[in-house]
Structures are given as structure tokens and as C-alpha cells.
Write an enzyme that holds these catalytic residues in place. Sequence first.
Site, PDB file in Angstrom:
ATOM      1  N   ALA A   1       0.891  -1.311  -0.072  1.00 10.86           N
ATOM      2  CA  ALA A   1       0.259   0.158   0.064  1.00 10.86           C
ATOM      3  C   ALA A   1       0.954   1.177   0.083  1.00 10.86           C
ATOM      4  CB  ALA A   1      -0.732  -0.053   1.191  1.00 10.86           C
ATOM      5  N   ASP A   2       0.517   2.185  -0.744  1.00 11.71           N
ATOM      6  CA  ASP A   2       1.137   3.541  -0.454  1.00 11.71           C
ATOM      7  C   ASP A   2       0.861   4.108   0.928  1.00 11.71           C
ATOM      8  OD1 ASP A   2       2.448   5.962  -0.665  1.00 11.71           O
ATOM      9  OD2 ASP A   2       1.364   6.585  -2.522  1.00 11.71           O
ATOM     10  N   CYS A   3       1.660   4.720   1.439  1.00 12.41           N
ATOM     11  CA  CYS A   3       1.694   4.831   3.130  1.00 12.41           C
ATOM     12  C   CYS A   3       0.505   5.279   3.671  1.00 12.41           C
ATOM     13  CB  CYS A   3       2.951   5.427   3.518  1.00 12.41           C
ATOM     14  SG  CYS A   3       4.537   4.619   2.935  1.00 12.41           S
TER      15      CYS A   3
END
Length: 818
Positions: free
Chosen positions: A341-343
Amino acid sequence: MTKTLDFLLSTYLFLSFLVLSSDAAAAAGGEQTMSHGQCMAQTCPANADLNQSLVIENATPTGSNFTFICDPLRKAQIGIDMSTFAFCDKKLPYPARARDLVGRMTLSEKVTQLGNNATALPRLGLTRYDWWSEALHGMSNVGPGTFFDNLVPIATSFPTVILTTASFNEVLWKSIGEAVSTEARAAYNLARGGLTYWSPTINVVRDPRWGRITETPGEDPLVVGTYAANYVRGLQDIPGTEKTADLNSRPLKVSACCKHYTAYDVDNWQGVQRYSFDAKVTEQDMVETFNRPFEMCVKDGDASSLMCSYNRVNGIPTCADPKLLNETVRGEWNLHGYIVADCDSVEVIVDAHKWMNVTNEEAVGLSLRAGLDLDCGVYYTKYGENATKIGKVEEADIDKSLVNLYVVLMRLGYFDGNPTFNNLGKQDMCTAQHIELATEAARQGIVLLKNDNDTLPLSTSNLRTLAVVGPHGNASEAMIGNYAFDNWKPGRPLNYAPGCVDVQCKDANSIPQAVQAVNGADATILIAGLDLSIEAEGLDRNDLLLPGNQVQLINQVVDASKGPVILVMMCAGGVDINFAKNNTKIKAILWVGYPGEEGGRAIADVVFGKYNPGGRLPITWYQADYINNFPMTSMQLRPVDSQGYPGRTYRFFTGPTVFPFGHGLSYTKFAYQLTPPPPQKSAITIKLNNQQHCRDLEYKNATAKPQCAAMLINELQCKEQIQFDVEVQNVGSKDGDEVILVYSSPPADIAGTHIKQVIGFKRISVPAGKSQKVPFSFNACTSLMIVDVGGSRLLASGVHTITIGDGLASFLIQVNYN
Ligand SMILES: *[C@@H]1O[C@H](CO)[C@@H](O)[C@H](O)[C@H]1NC(C)=O
Ligand SMILES: *[C@@H]1O[C@H](CO)[C@@H](O)[C@H](O)[C@H]1NC(C)=O
Ligand SMILES: *[C@@H]1O[C@H](CO)[C@@H](O)[C@H](O)[C@H]1NC(C)=O
Ligand SMILES: *[C@@H]1O[C@H](CO)[C@@H](O)[C@H](O)[C@H]1NC(C)=O
Ligand SMILES: *[C@@H]1O[C@H](CO)[C@@H](O)[C@H](O)[C@H]1NC(C)=O
Ligand SMILES: *[C@@H]1O[C@H](CO)[C@@H](O)[C@H](O)[C@H]1NC(C)=O
Ligand SMILES: *[C@@H]1O[C@H](CO)[C@@H](O)[C@H](O)[C@H]1NC(C)=O
Ligand SMILES: *[C@@H]1O[C@H](CO)[C@@H](O)[C@H](O)[C@H]1NC(C)=O
Ligand SMILES: *[C@@H]1O[C@H](CO)[C@@H](O)[C@H](O)[C@H]1NC(C)=O
Ligand SMILES: CC(=O)N[C@H]1CO[C@H](CO)[C@@H](O)[C@@H]1O
């Protein structure tokens, strides 16, 4: 003398890059935790946690104390004989070993491994591992998996990706990946870097306002995908093992990640935030534009990771969409690796998107089920256990994800070691060779946009005084001044004045100083443009103009200059500089992107003729009025006639530009010839059997529609090749590089297709007066492909056109079905 000038200019620019880079670091650090900017750190805090990787604290560059999970010597340190675990049995395939490891964990132990900060499990001999490292254009300390301190203070900073892309040089792109992964392995040996790098950024530049253009390879999906595959192979591949048949056991130098998947290219535009943006995307644009680079990154690059983005696509958060992740990336593209996941993008599903009002536990369950293996953040680790207990997560989904993760670590040698890299250490960071590569990348990327009367290169022999003006040199002023006093030869002054205190150039008070500085100079170099205060992650532009009073500065300086003015544009996205293009006193314009730590040297090499520029623009530079009445949030690439929206990128926009995609001049001239000349029209005739069905296509002129308009590419054998040689002759007087761009255009009567599309390119060096024959070979299905409104890939019948360069040579291909 040239040398002195070069050095001055390089030093001056190098200093401006220090400023740029630390701005980037500050911007990234200052943002919410959910953002992660990409930049090179030049000076870095020592947030050392020596337990993050498996290296004994005072390991030597020779790797004598290097260790790994299954190292038998660890028994003395941790009291566990690792060889008793089946997951350490090298005879077993990695997936079996990973399943054994996961099978030994309790649910709560498993959950601790699902975030970027995977904690140690001493019982099983697992140490803490931080999955988050970044290497967009050199190792960066943006992710906690990598940090710099006195031992490893710095890594080579290559030009930003948009400039490196402008070289159109696949070998260079891969070489940079190789240099970066060598430094990454060295830093890993020294316990300063991770093994998993969340780079490259491969979102197509759809709109010129986007703040992250600097990170990307531009607006053409094939160019972006080709960059992606090369950079990923440079990062990942270990020579001799590239062709390993079982991709689950193919060894990795470091792991690369294709991001951000997908249709992510709105950061923060007039209050629309990427964290809650819902991109409305047609299936046609998805297949043809947004997903194509990701498909190439996974299939051609064999990337071992892919990152989903913050935004939704057609209502569904990308990180929770089983069609995008499980079905497409894992199923159709056959990813061998993990999806991350993007952060904090699992968190934004709940907090920002408020998608279907899901609970934290539901967001975790839906993401895991969709195929998201690892959370950059704490949502999986915080809510994973409860979510499983209340039935929102199947433990089997956790197990599957953990196996994906551990197989990648095994391929990296995290469990068994990788002796190939044991000798890498401090001496392999920032080597002379890597610094030269960074310089070469900047030289090859720089684009000569204008050069009236061959004003460039500047000849130093009749240049007594040079003025350097522009807001990009804030920090360097004192330095230039000192240098000029101490070392600049009397009688050959360098006059420097920024003209504005910074790139935003909000007040015009210091313009007179700049005007003063050019007074009497034989030539003026004006360095203008943008920086990360104008275009950055989390910051889209509202216009395509030079900020503040920069235009005024340029015009006044130009008026005061008696000699030629060279405008150097430092920016990622295009800027409307028609006023400068039209101004006959501005003899030459260079675009230099943000050229990295050696950018100053590269610019000087180009300005003074040590290097003949050959870069080409990887994006269209639109006029300022292009974006009037046309929101950045409309995702279509094609024109939307009903709303008066223009098309996007050179593939769909027919209006006037400042500089078109692919533009770039040289100090020499090239002539093209197809050898031998192909017949006016070649034909490809494909015999269909009666199982095969023709596909319909909308035609602008219905009577022109052939009986069998098109076939699904999946249903064809696709063996036909389009082959030709281009003879490129350097007809000028200087050695030079030429980028040969090859385009295809579909039959003219088909409605709603691209105008043309890049199908390939090559960069070659040709000495003055010499010529070189360049062979090209294209698969007809891949290169003549169109994508219909439903997202199907078709080969249309009719007359296609192949164009080489800017129309310098072309020929027709007739496709027939019978
Ligand atoms: C590393 O681990 C050791 C042993 O578990 C511990 O004593 C030490 O404090 C840790 N170091 C850091 C920097 O966390
Ligand atoms: C990682 O998690 C551990 C707890 O397991 C914590 O002590 C440490 O501070 C975390 N590190 C980072 C960089 O977040
Ligand atoms: C994921 O893909 C597999 C194989 O393609 C399929 O069997 C499974 O049902 C999919 N899972 C979800 C949640 O879509
Ligand atoms: C989410 O909850 C709000 C407030 O309770 C409600 O108005 C809205 O309709 C809900 N949305 C969905 C998609 O269920
Ligand atoms: C998990 O569930 C327990 C029991 O309901 C609860 O006490 C705890 O707060 C929950 N943990 C989280 C992170 O929500
Ligand atoms: C080039 O130089 C010639 C002669 O000095 C001049 O007449 C002409 O206008 C110049 N052209 C441009 C584009 O500057
Ligand atoms: C430029 O330099 C001045 C004076 O040193 C300083 O006040 C200002 O903040 C600097 N601007 C930038 C953008 O660094
Ligand atoms: C530049 O020149 C072009 C062509 O002559 C003209 O259409 C345009 O208005 C000019 N633009 C500016 C900003 O001077
Ligand atoms: C439409 O196509 C037919 C057949 O190719 C051609 O004869 C005719 O001139 C075309 N009409 C227009 C308006 O282009
Ligand atoms: C160079 C170095 O740090 N060597 C160490 C490697 O590990 C052994 C045993 O732990 C030490 O004795 C060495 O000093």
C-alpha cells in the site's frame, strides 16, 4: 579558461541543488505521515537502528561479519540452531520454505509482519525488517529502511527521472538502476539500507499541472513502461540469473516496486486531495494509458513488487479492489512478488474516502482479500488480529500474503545470504564511476529547445565577461562572489545576481541588480524555472506560467544585455515560455529538468560545447491557455467535445504547443533515409479461419469501413513483424547523438483513436560526416494496436502509417483480413 568557467558554473549549480534537495527533504518531512516524498538526502540525521537489518554493528566492508537469517553461526549469538527449521532448508523451494515459516507463527505473530516495520520474532530467529526504502533517482533516506550517517553520509544522486528519460537511452536507464542497486547493497552490508526499494514511479503524465512530473518518465505509456522495465532490471537483475525459469526462485539484487497503481496523478489540486479523489476512468484509457506502464513493469521488468495508490478508481479504492490487484496484477500479469500500500492508504479508505462507511477491521479485510499483501503503515498490524477474530479477515489471506513477502526476502538472500555482494561496502558508494554516470545522464537528458544562428555552444575565446542571472542560485551567491574575488582572472569577470530572492520571485526589488550585472557582459546566462515550492508531491500547479516576476526579470535582463542571452529552464513540468521563444534577443533555450548532483557540470559542458545535446522532451509543453476551463480532475485522454475539453498528450491533442513532445535540437544536423526504400505501401494479409470473429469499430466515414474492421489481438497469432533500417547521416560539422523516435498512426477514418503513438526509439552517436544504419523490428500487433471503447486490444484493418522522427521518413502498411 573554459575550465574555469565550467567549474564556476558547476559549483554554482551544485550549490543550488543542495538547496533543492534539502527543500525536498523538508517538504517530505513536514507533510503528514501519509506522504512520502522522494528526494536525495545530502545531509542526513542519524536515526540509527542497527537492528533493522541483519548486520553486526561493526561489520566491515569486506563483509566478514555479514550474517543472514539461516546462518549457522547465529547459534552462538541467539542460541538457536537455525538449521532445525525447514524454512532454512535450501533444498526446498522458496514457497514451501515460506509456508513452513508462516505455519510456525501464531495469528498475533503473523499480524506483526504485515506492516512495513515488521518486528523481530526472536522465537523463530527473525529480526526486525523495515520494508520501506526508496531509490527513485539514487538511494534516498525518505523511507525508514535506509538512513545516512557518518559511515554512509551520502549516495549518488542521479538527475530526476523526467530528465533522465529525455535521454531516450535504455542502456543508460538500466545502468543507473545497476549503480543504484550496487550502492543499495553496499549500504545494506553496512546496516544503512534495506533490500526492498519502492521505486520507480511510473504514472503517465496526463496533465501538465501535476506536481510529481519530476518523478516520472513522461507522457507516453510505452516510453514510461520501457523506462520502468529497464530501471527495474537494473535494480533487480543479477547477471547470469536473469533467465531463471522459475520466477519464484529468480535471485534479486534488490527488489524494485512499480508505483502508484493506478490512475493516480492528482495530488492536491484546488482542494481535491489524492487521499479522497475518485478518478473516473474509462476502460479504454485504463488499458491504453494508465495501466500499460504497470503491465510492462511487471511483465517485461519482472518487478517483484507493485504499490497501489491513494485514490479511488470508479468508486473503489485501488488498494481494496480485487479486480485491479488480484485479478489483473496477480492473475493476468502474473506478478511474482508482493503488493504494498502507499503509506497509510488502508487508513485513508476509512478516514478520507469514508468508503462505504467501512470499519477499520473491514478495510483491513477487504484490502487483504483484494490482494494487498503489505501495509505501509500500522492498519494491518493494529487491526489485523481483531479483524480475523470477528471474521472480517480470513487467516488464509494473511498466510498467502506472508508467503508472497517471504519469498521475495528469500530471493534477496535475506535468509541464505548472497555472497556475490558480500564485498560491497563504503568504497562502492559515490564512486567516481557513479558520479560520472550521473553527469552523463544529465548531459544526455538536457534538451536544446532553441538555438538561433547557432549561438550555442558559446565560444570562450571571445568571451571576456559572462553574466549569470536568475533566482535558482540563492545559496550560491556568496560562493560565486568569493570565488570571483579569489580566483577569477582579472579582466574576465563573472557577474552574478539572482534578480529574485527565490523561484517564487514575489517582489521585483532586486531586478535592477540583475540588470546591472549583465551590463557590459559579452553573454548572459539566465537560469529560470520552478522548484519544489511550485511543483511537488502534494502540490499541483494552477497555471503553466513562470512564477511571480520571473518574466519581468527575464525581459528586463534581456533588454539590458548587449550580447546573446541563453535561457536555462530548470523545471519538470512544461512552462509557457512563448514570450522567450519569440524574443529574438534570447538566442538559445535549454531545458535541464532538475539535473542532479552533477547537473552544473553537465550544463556547462553543453553551454561551452564539450557536449553536443541530444535529449528530447518526454512531455508536451502546452500554452498557458491550454488548461483554461478544463479541470485537472477530468481523467480522459481524449477530447471531450460536449464539454469543450481538449485532448491530452501528443497522442490526443492537436492544438498549438510551446514545444511538442519529442522536440530537441542538436549542434549538428541529421538526415534520415529508409534503406532500402520500402515500397510505398507494404501489406500484411492475415487469413482468418471461421472460428474467428471480426470486431466492429466506429468509423467517421461509414462508407470507408472495411468489411472486417478489426480483430482481437488475443485471437491472432501475431507473428507478423514490421522491419526496416534507418540510415542516419550526420550532415553537420559536429559529432552528435540522435534520438530516433518511431511512431504509428491508425487508419484515418476510425473514430476516437490516437493521432499517433510511439512504438520504439533508439539513441545513437554519429560522428560528423558519418552515417549509421539502425535496424528496427516491430511486432505488428503490438505496434499497430488500438484499444476500443470497451478496453479490447485490436488490430484494425486498413492503412496504418509508420513515421520516423518528426516526419523525416514514413511509409504505409495495409492490414487486410480475408
Ligand atoms: C538491538 O538488539 C539488541 C539485542 O536484542 C539490544 O540490546 C539493542 O538495544 C538493540 N539496539 C537498538 C539500537 O535497538
Ligand atoms: C518498529 O516497531 C517497533 C516495535 O515493534 C518500534 O519499537 C520501533 O520504533 C518501530 N520503528 C519504526 C521506525 O517505526
Ligand atoms: C483471486 O484470483 C484467484 C485466481 O485468479 C481467484 O480464484 C480468486 O477468487 C480471486 N479472489 C478474489 C477475492 O477476487
Ligand atoms: C455513511 O454514513 C453516513 C452517515 O451515517 C450516511 O449518510 C451515508 O449514506 C453512508 N454511506 C454509505 C455508502 O453507506
Ligand atoms: C481488539 O478487540 C479487543 C476486544 O474487543 C479490544 O479490547 C481492543 O481494543 C481491540 N483492539 C483494537 C486495536 O481495536
Ligand atoms: C541570424 O543572423 C543574421 C545575420 O546576423 C540575422 O540577419 C538574422 O536575423 C539572425 N537570425 C536570427 C533568427 O536571429
Ligand atoms: C534566500 O536567501 C535569503 C538570504 O540568505 C534567505 O533569507 C531566503 O530564505 C533564501 N530563500 C530560499 C528560498 O532559500
Ligand atoms: C509568439 O509568436 C507567435 C507566432 O508569431 C504568436 O502567435 C504568439 O502570440 C507569440 N506569443 C508571445 C507570448 O509573444
Ligand atoms: C468516405 O469514404 C468513401 C470510401 O472510401 C470515399 O469515397 C468518400 O469520399 C469518403 N467521404 C468523405 C466525406 O471523406
Ligand atoms: C571487523 C570486525 O568487526 N570483526 C569482528 C567479527 O566478529 C568477530 C566475532 O564476533 C569479532 O571478534 C571481530 O572483531
